[in-house]
Design a protein around this motif. Structure first.
Motif, PDB file in Angstrom:
ATOM      1  N   TYR A   4       0.899  -1.219   0.023  1.00  0.00           N
ATOM      2  CA  TYR A   4       0.096  -0.016   0.006  1.00  0.00           C
ATOM      3  C   TYR A   4       0.765   1.261   0.062  1.00  0.00           C
ATOM      4  O   TYR A   4       0.524   2.242  -0.590  1.00  0.00           O
ATOM      5  CB  TYR A   4      -0.848  -0.191   1.279  1.00  0.00           C
ATOM      6  N   HIS A   5       1.958   1.292   0.895  1.00  0.00           N
ATOM      7  CA  HIS A   5       2.702   2.448   0.733  1.00  0.00           C
ATOM      8  C   HIS A   5       3.590   2.598  -0.401  1.00  0.00           C
ATOM      9  O   HIS A   5       3.772   3.908  -0.803  1.00  0.00           O
ATOM     10  CB  HIS A   5       3.715   2.328   2.098  1.00  0.00           C
ATOM     11  N   TYR A   6       4.101   1.374  -0.631  1.00  0.00           N
ATOM     12  CA  TYR A   6       4.613   1.601  -2.093  1.00  0.00           C
ATOM     13  C   TYR A   6       3.629   2.188  -3.190  1.00  0.00           C
ATOM     14  O   TYR A   6       4.249   3.060  -4.067  1.00  0.00           O
ATOM     15  CB  TYR A   6       5.133   0.059  -2.713  1.00  0.00           C
ATOM     16  N   LEU A   7       2.460   1.808  -3.335  1.00  0.00           N
ATOM     17  CA  LEU A   7       1.605   2.211  -4.205  1.00  0.00           C
ATOM     18  C   LEU A   7       1.298   3.788  -4.032  1.00  0.00           C
ATOM     19  O   LEU A   7       1.158   4.474  -4.931  1.00  0.00           O
ATOM     20  CB  LEU A   7       0.213   1.432  -4.196  1.00  0.00           C
ATOM     21  N   LEU A   8       1.506   4.150  -2.751  1.00  0.00           N
ATOM     22  CA  LEU A   8       1.211   5.510  -2.507  1.00  0.00           C
ATOM     23  C   LEU A   8       2.318   6.341  -3.531  1.00  0.00           C
ATOM     24  O   LEU A   8       1.961   7.683  -3.626  1.00  0.00           O
ATOM     25  CB  LEU A   8       1.159   5.939  -1.068  1.00  0.00           C
TER      26      LEU A   8
END
Lengths: 160, 499
Positions: A19-23
């Motif tokens: 999720y943080h990578y996608l942010l």
């Protein structure tokens, strides 16, 4: 451990990281969460169909990278929070100031990197190996090393 | 003279991936390597701390995460699953049904439709649908892509759809439904969760439609049926036609129109064929060798997206890619990719260039040699990537849908890549042979009958050879030419499997 148990474990451990990578692709939080779940949905499907995936964590980041790019093309960009505040417990104002300055320098240095360099840095910090990073973002393995050393050299200069 | 560590070795050591006593001893002794390791280690730690804090401060996911059971049930079933997998899936569905019975499921129509759009398989474009209104009935392809001669009844139906701003060419698709839904400014959505399907119901304001419903299969969100209720009391029911039982029929009463003009077929081109045509075009103009060109199949449409292509290549692509049913998009990246090329020059060269040039026996300068090796490795890996991508784009299940001619065409593209790769590997081997004249014999290995597996193997081996060859350009001349040549010869041996 069977596939379902492995899947459950990886989903629980890695979904926030994905999720943080996608942010970092400037997706809004709702899209980032949707894409994260889509990634794991595909992982489970691939796992059932292929029986074994060599490194599921690397697989997940590779697919997240591809879906992140595709989703970003379709949707409006979202400006993520850039600055990092003081660490928890750092109540001392002097510490806070020092920390803030350092965080700003790192942030500035990161801005000067290309998106691929930032992605290489991020994926390396997530524990992916050179080959896995190369496959995830579609560059050559030798380039991963070059990007990583450039990025680290710049960061080092920034925090000196 | 003791050799310095390569950046890869230092970084691997820093990350605890390389436990090598000799390396560790060298780093302890060598001030230069130690200093470099400390610098990168400090930067790496600072970045990790920064990343951790960024994660803590990032906005949390807006909704609760789905649980694994739900994801497992939603995951598309494998193409050739085993019986036990089906049983397991049934058990899961049963378990989920019980769970849902106890806990009413909250599903968002927008989210469901968006997922359905992205999960639609392009193979479905070749299927047929039945369209029934109060006055007309017809069986037709699910997706129409070509200009056709139409009958009066079809014109009436098309007109009705047009009045509602609903896509008549692909009426049974989540994309069309969602596009119509989003075109309506005021609407009320609801989702009825049934044991085997989701039923999305939309009541719009200010539309020719009074209400619309689309039913999506739960397992893969495939649209099964769609019901449109018009304000003039006309109703249209669109559903999947039986796989073999229902042949295509024009809209009644003009039942002879389409049959009387066979020179203008209304059947859509089978989706894998369109994908193959796209692959052929990209191959013809050399845009399948690492250019940022994505091919995506969504909702029965193939979208080719080119990101940051140079104007000449963009023009070539625009001129060449004129396939009906294929949409071409050009995207200018926000962060210019040229940043990669205009950044600082290569890291400080600390290589023992003179040592290399001595070993090259004066045939090349180090720079010439490096350029040639890089050109050959890039050529080799670009072809290996293209071949692997082709194999992944046309798995056996999709290849089976192609005609004999189309298969030959697919084989032709693969053969082109293999031939070009062979040339690059020969060049690379000739270059490395200057440094390592004697080569150990490399077994070709057992040939695999499946070209998909062979493409994967070529990709793996060429990546290994690329990595081995990159040691030539590390800061110190500690590459092992013998090992590099062995890696290259393994690629050459794998290429022999294609003869």
């Amino acid at each position: 451990m069977n596939i379902e148990e492995q899947f459950h474990r990886l989903y629980t451990e890695a979904r926030e990281d994905v999720y943080h990578y996608l942010l970092t692709f400037q997706l809004d939080p709702a899209s980032a969460q949707d894409v994260t779940q889509e990634v794991f949905l595909r992982l489970y499907s691939a796992w059932k169909s292929e029986g074994q995936i060599r490194n599921p964590r690397a697989w997940v980041f590779r697919v997240a990278h591809n879906l992140g790019l595709t989703t970003r093309k379709r949707s409006a960009r979202w400006e993520p929070m850039e600055e990092s505040g003081p660490p928890a417990g750092a109540a001392d104002p002097e510490h806070q100031t020092l920390h803030k300055e350092r965080a700003q320098r790192i942030q500035e240095a990161l801005k000067e990197l290309s998106s691929q360099q930032r992605q290489v840095l991020h994926l390396r910090a997530e524990g992916l190996k050179y080959r896995e990073i190369a496959e995830a973002i579609g560059i050559q393995v030798s380039t991963v090393s070059v990007f990583l050393t450039r990025a680290l050299t710049r960061l080092r200069k920034a925090i000196e | 003279m003791e050799r310095h560590c390569t950046p890869e070795q230092l970084l691997a050591w820093l990350d605890g991936e390389l436990a090598d006593a000799a390396l560790e001893a060298h780093i302890t002794r060598c001030e230069e390597c130690r200093r470099q390791a400390e610098e990168w280690g400090t930067a790496s730690d600072a970045y990790r701390n920064h990343l951790d804090r960024s994660k803590q401060e990032a906005p949390p996911p807006p909704r609760a995460w789905k649980d694994t059971t739900e994801l497992m049930v939603q995951a598309p079933a494998p193409a050739r699953g085993r019986a036990w997998m089906a049983i397991a899936a049934s058990v899961l569905i049963g378990a989920l049904a019980i769970w849902r019975f106890a806990t009413p499921e909250q599903v968002s129509a927008a989210e469901l439709l968006r997922k359905a759009e992205s999960s639609v398989s392009v193979q479905n474009a070749g299927s047929r649908i039945s369209v029934r209104s109060k006055r007309d009935k017809m069986v037709r392809p699910a997706v129409w892509r070509r200009v056709r001669v139409r009958g009066a009844s079809e014109d009436r139906l098309r007109g009705l759809f047009a009045s509602a701003n609903y896509d008549w060419d692909a009426p049974l698709s989540a994309r069309s439904y969602n596009a119509w839904r989003q075109s309506v400014k005021v609407r009320r959505d609801s989702v009825d969760v049934q044991p085997q399907m989701y039923v999305v119901h939309t009541e719009p304001e200010g539309s020719a439609l009074r209400e619309a419903t689309i039913s999506l299969r739960k397992s893969d969100l495939h649209p099964i049926a769609c019901h449109l209720q018009f304000r003039d009391n006309e109703e249209i029911e669109v559903s999947e036609a039986a796989a073999d039982g229902e042949a295509e029929t024009p809209a009644t009463p003009n039942s002879n129109r389409i049959a009387s003009e066979p020179q203008q077929p209304s059947l859509p081109i089978a989706a894998p064929s369109i994908e193959l045509q796209v692959a052929e075009v990209l191959h013809r103009i050399g845009a399948d060798l690492g250019d940022p060109v994505d091919i995506e199949s969504t909702g029965g449409t193939i979208v080719v997206t080119a990101t940051g292509l140079d104007p000449r290549k963009s023009e070539q692509l625009r001129a060449a890619l004129t396939i009906p049913g294929v949409e071409l998009r050009f995207v200018t990246p926000q962060q210019a990719s040229s940043a990669e090329q205009t950044q600082e020059a290569a890291p400080p060269v600390r290589r023992a260039v003179r040592d290399w040039e001595q070993r090259l026996s004066g045939r090349f300068t180090y720079e010439e040699f490096a350029d040639r090796v890089l050109a050959a490795t890039e050529g080799m890996t670009a072809r290996a990537y293209a071949l692997k991508a082709l194999a992944e784009r046309f798995p056996v299940s999709k290849e089976e849908q192609l005609s004999a001619t189309e298969r030959a065409s697919l084989e032709g593209i693969a053969a082109d890549h293999v031939a070009a790769m062979r040339t690059q590997v020969q060049r690379l081997d000739q270059l490395i042979a200057i440094l390592a004249p004697t080569a150990e014999s490399v077994a070709a290995g057992a040939a695999s009958g499946d070209w998909h597996a062979r493409a994967q193997r070529l990709h793996t081996l060429s990546t290994a050879a690329d990595l081995a060859a990159s040691a030539l350009f590390s800061p110190d001349a500690n590459a092992n030419p013998q090992a590099i040549r062995a890696a290259v010869l393994r690629v050459a041996a794998a290429l022999e499997e294609w003869r």
